[in-house]
Write an enzyme that holds these catalytic residues in place. Structure first.
Site, PDB file in Angstrom:
ATOM      1  N   LYS A  65       0.802  -1.227   0.000  1.00  0.00           N
ATOM      2  CA  LYS A  65       0.000   0.000   0.000  1.00  0.00           C
ATOM      3  C   LYS A  65       0.833   1.274   0.000  1.00  0.00           C
ATOM      4  O   LYS A  65       0.468   2.276   0.622  1.00  0.00           O
ATOM      5  CB  LYS A  65      -0.955   0.004   1.198  1.00  0.00           C
ATOM      6  CG  LYS A  65      -1.900  -1.180   1.210  1.00  0.00           C
ATOM      7  CD  LYS A  65      -2.764  -1.231   2.443  1.00  0.00           C
ATOM      8  CE  LYS A  65      -3.637  -2.485   2.432  1.00  0.00           C
ATOM      9  NZ  LYS A  65      -4.435  -2.640   3.641  1.00  0.00           N
ATOM     10  N   ASP A  92      -9.159  -4.759  -1.744  1.00  0.00           N
ATOM     11  CA  ASP A  92      -8.721  -3.695  -0.849  1.00  0.00           C
ATOM     12  C   ASP A  92      -8.379  -2.463  -1.689  1.00  0.00           C
ATOM     13  O   ASP A  92      -7.389  -2.478  -2.428  1.00  0.00           O
ATOM     14  CB  ASP A  92      -7.492  -4.151  -0.059  1.00  0.00           C
ATOM     15  CG  ASP A  92      -7.105  -3.168   1.043  1.00  0.00           C
ATOM     16  OD1 ASP A  92      -7.505  -1.989   0.962  1.00  0.00           O
ATOM     17  OD2 ASP A  92      -6.400  -3.582   1.988  1.00  0.00           O
ATOM     18  N   HIS A 117     -15.679  14.741 -21.677  1.00  0.00           N
ATOM     19  CA  HIS A 117     -15.904  14.936 -20.244  1.00  0.00           C
ATOM     20  C   HIS A 117     -16.990  15.970 -19.989  1.00  0.00           C
ATOM     21  O   HIS A 117     -17.752  15.859 -19.027  1.00  0.00           O
ATOM     22  CB  HIS A 117     -14.598  15.343 -19.547  1.00  0.00           C
ATOM     23  CG  HIS A 117     -13.802  14.174 -19.075  1.00  0.00           C
ATOM     24  ND1 HIS A 117     -13.937  13.641 -17.813  1.00  0.00           N
ATOM     25  CD2 HIS A 117     -12.883  13.409 -19.713  1.00  0.00           C
ATOM     26  CE1 HIS A 117     -13.122  12.605 -17.686  1.00  0.00           C
ATOM     27  NE2 HIS A 117     -12.463  12.441 -18.819  1.00  0.00           N
TER      28      HIS A 117
END
Length: 587
Positions: free
Chosen positions: A398, A474, A572
């Site tokens: 992480k 996760d 966008h």
């Protein structure tokens, strides 16, 4: 009985309006007489204490059992030393030794339950008298101690909170809410105390609203299985966040079609990935290869000298010792299989990176248990080894780390496709030469100028995060799982485009953690990788990793095409902007 009481603190001054709206709960009088006569049933001193049941003053009772515990412990150790010296079996005990063992157990139980209770109760009493007045929204004083108030610094003015709407009406629930607000019942104990996870979440939610004075009306509570997350996914829940799930696909990968679930709040992301899937499908599909499957954990240990640390390093890296270490490591699970050990030194500190396969689980807990087994085993041959931590960041979990980029962690996957010239023009609205040039200047040169670490891509983390959230992975492991280098090259005399993504550290699993939740499990089932593969352990998690890489390939292809064609801002503005009149919505 001599029990010390702290005199109750006088209640704070309240306005008549506040007093009229305040409801007091009266405790029944204990019935015990005191030297000062009857005690008012509203006084904190009437609260029963666990130490009231002791026949002697608390400090004397503690002293007796404290002395008894260490006396019999010393006696038993002395007797057992003599037996060892005289080769007498330890299980042969005399009457006095039996009495000593019983005394040791009894004193241990007492000390475990009662020792220091007066010390703890003094803090509980102090906390109950010094708690802030949560019912008074104008109370902003922070108490430094019992005598000196300190005024908090001025804060920025916040918008007026939405009105709190009560959601519970049961008298029993109301009592529990007040208990949580007053601090009598810790919020984290509600599930175990009530035995009903849904009710616990409701009470905690209402207590939070009353404590903060802010509404949680927009946060859903109903429609979620709170039992499924108890002790596994989330503590102290008060609701759940809704994230829309879109579908990109079909993704034609290795001859099979996959529909990719993506949980995201970014407009245009699913549409863009879907266009990439369309281009890949129209060109005959993509191919993937799994290079490596190994989760890692790296403890840090310390020795008295660098020489001793190097002795352990050479021992661990010696091929002759690997089989023995593997047997010790693999005891942790029927799926854990040690693959390798890599060591690094920093002075007299040694970092040991264990790599192992973990079946269909992501495997962090599994590999950690195996590492603990090996450390316990090494302690006999290296008694001077001081284990500083089960994780020394040489794993590395992480956080950005070059070792994951170079050595890999989890699943290492390469995914490639050849996009035909007509597909590039008709579907992607650009041309091969423009894509190759943009990829070189943006993903390769531009990332190098920025000093990127594993970030030689356009937006791999966008797709990885969306798929991770949808499938119960996760989300924090998106950091290393998004390590990716995107390559583009003109092939077939410059007509077609060869595109590939290399992702050395995709960390996914199909069992454990958030994968067992109903929504996430449904998304895994859509891909065809729900749960563990009973025929071939690890096959489902490996397939999920290749699907993630395939989706990243589609996302890279589409975004780079939009940039090359100058369509990024336009798309966008079309898909990532609300058309609602927010003034009407607000009213």
């Amino acid at each position: 009985m001599d029990i010390r009481r702290r005199p109750p603190r006088p209640p704070p001054q309240r306005t008549p309006a506040h007093n009229a709206g305040t409801h007091h709960h009266h405790h029944a009088q204990s019935g015990r007489s005191s030297s000062s006569g009857a005690v008012d049933d509203r006084s904190p001193s009437s609260t029963p204490r666990a130490s009231d049941a002791l026949p002697l003053p608390l400090y004397l009772t503690n002293a007796v059992f404290f002395t008894l515990f260490f006396s019999v412990a010393y006696y038993l150790l002395h007797r057992w030393r003599d037996k060892i010296r005289n080769s007498t079996p330890l299980h042969v005990v005399t009457l006095s030794e039996i009495a000593a063992i019983v005394s040791l157990i009894a004193s241990f139980i007492y000390l475990l339950g009662f020792f220091g209770i007066d010390f703890v109760q003094s803090f509980i009493s102090r906390a109950s008298h010094d708690a802030w007045d949560l019912d008074d929204p104008h109370h902003h004083n922070f108490l430094v101690d019992d005598r000196t108030p300190r005024i908090a610094p001025p804060l920025l003015k916040l918008p007026d909170p939405e009105p709190v709407i009560p959601t519970l009406s049961s008298e029993e629930d109301e009592e529990m809410i007040k208990s949580v607000v007053e601090g009598t019942t810790p919020s984290y104990l509600l599930e175990s105390k009530l035995g009903d996870c849904k009710r616990a979440a409701s009470i905690r939610r209402e207590a939070l609203q009353r404590t903060t004075g802010r509404s949680l009306q927009g946060l859903p509570l109903e429609g979620f299985d709170y039992e499924s997350i108890l002790g596994q996914c989330c503590e102290m829940p008060v609701g759940y966040v809704q994230i829309p799930v879109g579908i990109a696909g079909p993704l034609l990968l290795d001859g099979f079609e996959y529909w990719v679930p993506m949980a995201t709040t970014e407009g245009c992301l699913v549409a863009s990935t879907n266009r990439g899937c369309k281009a890949i499908h129209a060109s005959g599909g993509a191919d993937s290869v799994l290079l490596r499957d190994a989760m890692t954990r790296a403890p840090v240990v310390r020795f008295g000298s660098a020489k001793r640390a190097s002795d352990l390093k050479f021992f661990l890296e010696d091929p002759l010792n690997f089989d023995t270490l593997s047997v010790v490591f693999n005891r942790s699970s029927r799926f854990a299989r040690l693959q390798g050990i890599q060591c690094a030194m920093a002075g007299k500190n040694l970092y040991i990176r264990f790599s192992c396969s973990t079946g269909d689980a992501m495997g962090m807990n599994m590999v950690s248990k195996g590492v603990q087994n090996v450390l316990d085993f090494l302690q006999s041959d290296f008694p001077d080894m001081d284990v500083i931590g089960i994780s020394g960041n040489f794993c590395s979990d992480k956080k950005p780390a070059a070792i994951n980029w170079i050595e890999g962690r989890g699943k290492s996957v390469v995914c490639e496709a050849i996009i035909k010239e007509e597909v590039v023009k008709k579907v992607l609205k650009t041309n091969v030469a423009a894509l190759v040039e943009l990829n070189m200047l943006k993903n390769l040169a531009g990332s190098a100028v920025a000093g990127a670490l594993g970030g030689y891509n356009a937006h791999a983390s966008n797709i990885v995060s969306a798929v991770f959230i949808a499938t119960g992975q996760d989300p924090a492991q998106n950091v290393e799982s998004s390590n990716c280098i995107t390559m583009m090259e003109a092939v077939n005399d410059g007509k077609d485009l060869h595109v590939s993504v290399t992702m050395p550290s995709i960390e996914v699993g199909t069992v454990g953690g958030g994968t067992q939740l109903s929504s996430q499990s449904a998304c895994l089932n859509l891909i065809g990788v729900k749960g563990a593969n009973k025929e071939s352990a690890g096959s489902n998690s490996r397939l999920l990793a290749t699907v993630v890489a395939g989706a990243v390939l589609a996302g890279e292809l589409s975004l780079l095409s939009a940039i090359a064609a100058g369509q990024l801002v336009k798309s966008h503005m079309k898909y990532n902007r609300s058309c609602k009149d927010m003034t009407i919505v607000a009213s």
